[in-house]
Design a protein around this motif. Structure first.
Motif, PDB file in Angstrom:
ATOM      1  N   GLY A  67       0.803  -1.207   0.000  1.00  0.00           N
ATOM      2  CA  GLY A  67       0.000   0.000   0.000  1.00  0.00           C
ATOM      3  C   GLY A  67       0.834   1.253   0.000  1.00  0.00           C
ATOM      4  N   LEU A  68       0.157   2.346  -0.237  1.00  0.00           N
ATOM      5  CA  LEU A  68       0.751   3.678  -0.131  1.00  0.00           C
ATOM      6  C   LEU A  68       0.006   4.397   0.977  1.00  0.00           C
ATOM      7  CD1 LEU A  68       2.539   6.035  -1.135  1.00  0.00           C
ATOM      8  CD2 LEU A  68       0.647   6.641  -2.670  1.00  0.00           C
ATOM      9  N   MET A  69       0.730   4.753   2.036  1.00  0.00           N
ATOM     10  CA  MET A  69       0.161   5.547   3.118  1.00  0.00           C
ATOM     11  C   MET A  69       0.773   6.932   3.053  1.00  0.00           C
ATOM     12  SD  MET A  69       0.014   3.016   6.413  1.00  0.00           S
ATOM     13  CE  MET A  69      -1.067   4.134   7.282  1.00  0.00           C
ATOM     14  N   GLU A  75       4.876  10.392   2.081  1.00  0.00           N
ATOM     15  CA  GLU A  75       4.448   9.149   1.436  1.00  0.00           C
ATOM     16  C   GLU A  75       5.303   7.981   1.914  1.00  0.00           C
ATOM     17  OE1 GLU A  75       4.399   9.566  -2.801  1.00  0.00           O
ATOM     18  OE2 GLU A  75       2.775  11.034  -2.745  1.00  0.00           O
ATOM     19  N   HIS A  76       4.625   6.845   2.149  1.00  0.00           N
ATOM     20  CA  HIS A  76       5.301   5.641   2.609  1.00  0.00           C
ATOM     21  C   HIS A  76       4.732   4.431   1.867  1.00  0.00           C
ATOM     22  CE1 HIS A  76       6.643   7.985   6.124  1.00  0.00           C
ATOM     23  NE2 HIS A  76       5.403   8.448   6.149  1.00  0.00           N
ATOM     24  N   ILE A  77       5.597   3.646   1.249  1.00  0.00           N
ATOM     25  CA  ILE A  77       5.176   2.351   0.709  1.00  0.00           C
ATOM     26  C   ILE A  77       5.208   1.373   1.875  1.00  0.00           C
ATOM     27  CG2 ILE A  77       5.690   0.493  -0.918  1.00  0.00           C
ATOM     28  CD1 ILE A  77       4.821   3.128  -2.232  1.00  0.00           C
ATOM     29  N   VAL A  78       4.103   0.663   2.095  1.00  0.00           N
ATOM     30  CA  VAL A  78       4.006  -0.253   3.225  1.00  0.00           C
ATOM     31  C   VAL A  78       3.719  -1.670   2.751  1.00  0.00           C
ATOM     32  CG1 VAL A  78       3.372   1.510   4.912  1.00  0.00           C
ATOM     33  CG2 VAL A  78       1.576   0.403   3.587  1.00  0.00           C
ATOM     34  N   THR A  79       4.277  -2.632   3.470  1.00  0.00           N
ATOM     35  CA  THR A  79       4.134  -4.052   3.148  1.00  0.00           C
ATOM     36  C   THR A  79       3.801  -4.814   4.430  1.00  0.00           C
ATOM     37  OG1 THR A  79       6.512  -4.365   3.401  1.00  0.00           O
ATOM     38  CG2 THR A  79       5.717  -3.900   1.169  1.00  0.00           C
ATOM     39  N   PRO A  80       3.492  -6.108   4.342  1.00  0.00           N
ATOM     40  CA  PRO A  80       3.064  -6.857   5.522  1.00  0.00           C
ATOM     41  C   PRO A  80       3.982  -6.686   6.736  1.00  0.00           C
ATOM     42  CG  PRO A  80       2.674  -8.166   3.590  1.00  0.00           C
ATOM     43  CD  PRO A  80       3.440  -6.937   3.128  1.00  0.00           C
ATOM     44  N   SER A  87      -1.650  10.008  14.996  1.00  0.00           N
ATOM     45  CA  SER A  87      -2.156  10.809  16.108  1.00  0.00           C
ATOM     46  C   SER A  87      -3.463  11.504  15.716  1.00  0.00           C
ATOM     47  CB  SER A  87      -1.104  11.833  16.542  1.00  0.00           C
ATOM     48  OG  SER A  87      -0.720  12.626  15.448  1.00  0.00           O
ATOM     49  N   PRO A  88      -4.270  11.880  16.700  1.00  0.00           N
ATOM     50  CA  PRO A  88      -5.515  12.590  16.394  1.00  0.00           C
ATOM     51  C   PRO A  88      -5.223  13.850  15.578  1.00  0.00           C
ATOM     52  CG  PRO A  88      -5.479  11.945  18.697  1.00  0.00           C
ATOM     53  CD  PRO A  88      -4.109  11.668  18.148  1.00  0.00           C
ATOM     54  N   GLY A  89      -6.003  14.067  14.531  1.00  0.00           N
ATOM     55  CA  GLY A  89      -5.847  15.244  13.691  1.00  0.00           C
ATOM     56  C   GLY A  89      -4.836  15.098  12.566  1.00  0.00           C
ATOM     57  N   ALA A  90      -4.037  14.020  12.566  1.00  0.00           N
ATOM     58  CA  ALA A  90      -3.050  13.825  11.492  1.00  0.00           C
ATOM     59  C   ALA A  90      -3.774  13.474  10.195  1.00  0.00           C
ATOM     60  CB  ALA A  90      -2.063  12.726  11.862  1.00  0.00           C
ATOM     61  N   HIS A  91      -3.495  14.226   9.143  1.00  0.00           N
ATOM     62  CA  HIS A  91      -4.104  13.953   7.842  1.00  0.00           C
ATOM     63  C   HIS A  91      -3.418  12.737   7.241  1.00  0.00           C
ATOM     64  CE1 HIS A  91      -5.729  18.291   7.167  1.00  0.00           C
ATOM     65  NE2 HIS A  91      -5.955  17.852   8.384  1.00  0.00           N
ATOM     66  N   HIS A  92      -4.229  11.777   6.786  1.00  0.00           N
ATOM     67  CA  HIS A  92      -3.653  10.560   6.222  1.00  0.00           C
ATOM     68  C   HIS A  92      -4.601   9.925   5.203  1.00  0.00           C
ATOM     69  CE1 HIS A  92      -6.048   9.284   9.692  1.00  0.00           C
ATOM     70  NE2 HIS A  92      -6.138   8.089   9.133  1.00  0.00           N
ATOM     71  N   SER A  93      -4.002   9.132   4.333  1.00  0.00           N
ATOM     72  CA  SER A  93      -4.762   8.364   3.349  1.00  0.00           C
ATOM     73  C   SER A  93      -4.072   7.015   3.181  1.00  0.00           C
ATOM     74  CB  SER A  93      -4.857   9.092   2.008  1.00  0.00           C
ATOM     75  OG  SER A  93      -3.574   9.224   1.433  1.00  0.00           O
ATOM     76  N   VAL A  94      -4.829   6.061   2.664  1.00  0.00           N
ATOM     77  CA  VAL A  94      -4.315   4.713   2.440  1.00  0.00           C
ATOM     78  C   VAL A  94      -4.815   4.262   1.074  1.00  0.00           C
ATOM     79  CG1 VAL A  94      -4.256   2.341   3.300  1.00  0.00           C
ATOM     80  CG2 VAL A  94      -4.495   4.230   4.913  1.00  0.00           C
ATOM     81  N   ALA A  95      -3.915   3.654   0.285  1.00  0.00           N
ATOM     82  CA  ALA A  95      -4.308   3.174  -1.039  1.00  0.00           C
ATOM     83  C   ALA A  95      -3.609   1.857  -1.342  1.00  0.00           C
ATOM     84  CB  ALA A  95      -3.940   4.201  -2.107  1.00  0.00           C
ATOM     85  N   ASN A  96      -4.271   1.017  -2.121  1.00  0.00           N
ATOM     86  CA  ASN A  96      -3.635  -0.185  -2.632  1.00  0.00           C
ATOM     87  C   ASN A  96      -2.640   0.263  -3.691  1.00  0.00           C
ATOM     88  OD1 ASN A  96      -2.915  -2.535  -4.010  1.00  0.00           O
ATOM     89  ND2 ASN A  96      -4.882  -3.500  -3.603  1.00  0.00           N
ATOM     90  N   HIS A  97      -1.387  -0.051  -3.490  1.00  0.00           N
ATOM     91  CA  HIS A  97      -0.308   0.383  -4.386  1.00  0.00           C
ATOM     92  C   HIS A  97       0.191  -0.757  -5.266  1.00  0.00           C
ATOM     93  CE1 HIS A  97       2.867   3.136  -5.585  1.00  0.00           C
ATOM     94  NE2 HIS A  97       3.779   2.233  -5.307  1.00  0.00           N
ATOM     95  N   GLY A  98      -0.346  -1.949  -5.052  1.00  0.00           N
ATOM     96  CA  GLY A  98       0.151  -3.124  -5.768  1.00  0.00           C
ATOM     97  C   GLY A  98      -0.845  -3.676  -6.754  1.00  0.00           C
ATOM     98  N   ASP A  99      -0.578  -4.904  -7.178  1.00  0.00           N
ATOM     99  CA  ASP A  99      -1.449  -5.574  -8.144  1.00  0.00           C
ATOM    100  C   ASP A  99      -2.198  -6.753  -7.521  1.00  0.00           C
ATOM    101  OD1 ASP A  99       0.646  -7.334  -7.835  1.00  0.00           O
ATOM    102  OD2 ASP A  99       1.264  -7.322  -9.932  1.00  0.00           O
ATOM    103  N   GLN A 100      -2.225  -6.782  -6.199  1.00  0.00           N
ATOM    104  CA  GLN A 100      -2.949  -7.802  -5.436  1.00  0.00           C
ATOM    105  C   GLN A 100      -3.802  -7.085  -4.387  1.00  0.00           C
ATOM    106  OE1 GLN A 100      -2.601 -11.192  -6.053  1.00  0.00           O
ATOM    107  NE2 GLN A 100      -1.354 -10.537  -7.790  1.00  0.00           N
ATOM    108  N   PRO A 101      -4.738  -7.797  -3.763  1.00  0.00           N
ATOM    109  CA  PRO A 101      -5.509  -7.159  -2.688  1.00  0.00           C
ATOM    110  C   PRO A 101      -4.581  -6.650  -1.577  1.00  0.00           C
ATOM    111  CG  PRO A 101      -6.540  -9.208  -3.346  1.00  0.00           C
ATOM    112  CD  PRO A 101      -5.205  -9.145  -4.053  1.00  0.00           C
TER     113      PRO A 101
END
Length: 119
Positions: A67-69, A75-80, A87-101
């Motif tokens: 994923g991309l967080m 920006e951070h690429i994240v894996t298992p 923290s409260p108020g921190a703006h964030h998003s999460v996206a599937n960055h790969g080709d699998q669920p």
């Protein structure tokens, strides 16, 4: 004092909040919790949760996929097994960055947290 209990994944409802994103709340006030909420979010290929923030601390742990967080503009690429503290108020998003669920576990330090969209 709340009574301890097991919650089976298949025993609770699964909500599609946006296309390709399924949220499953496993522990919350309905299960007897008084201080935490936790569950699973599953992202289909290309799906994302847009930029937002919460009024409670959040912990995210990647279960599967890639994923991309974005947290406060970084920006951070994240894996298992990667984890994030948000923290409260921190703006964030999460996206599937790969080709699998892509699947994450989320926990909030509250049973009455809220989500506020940024975009």
């Amino acid at each position: 004092m709340p009574k301890a209990k097991l919650v089976r994944f298949d025993s609770v409802g699964h909500q599609t909040k946006r296309p390709g994103v399924v949220l499953t709340s496993l522990v919350d006030g309905d299960t007897g919790s008084t201080q935490i909420s936790s569950g699973i979010a599953e992202f289909a290929v290309g799906a994302k949760a847009p930029m937002h923030y919460h009024d409670a601390e959040e912990s995210v742990i990647v279960i599967e996929g890639e994923g991309l967080m974005v947290i406060n503009g970084e920006e951070h690429i994240v894996t298992p097994n990667d984890a994030a503290f948000i923290s409260p108020g921190a703006h964030h998003s999460v996206a599937n960055h790969g080709d699998q669920p892509f699947k994450i576990s989320w926990t909030y330090a509250s049973t009455n947290w809220s989500t506020t969209p940024v975009e």
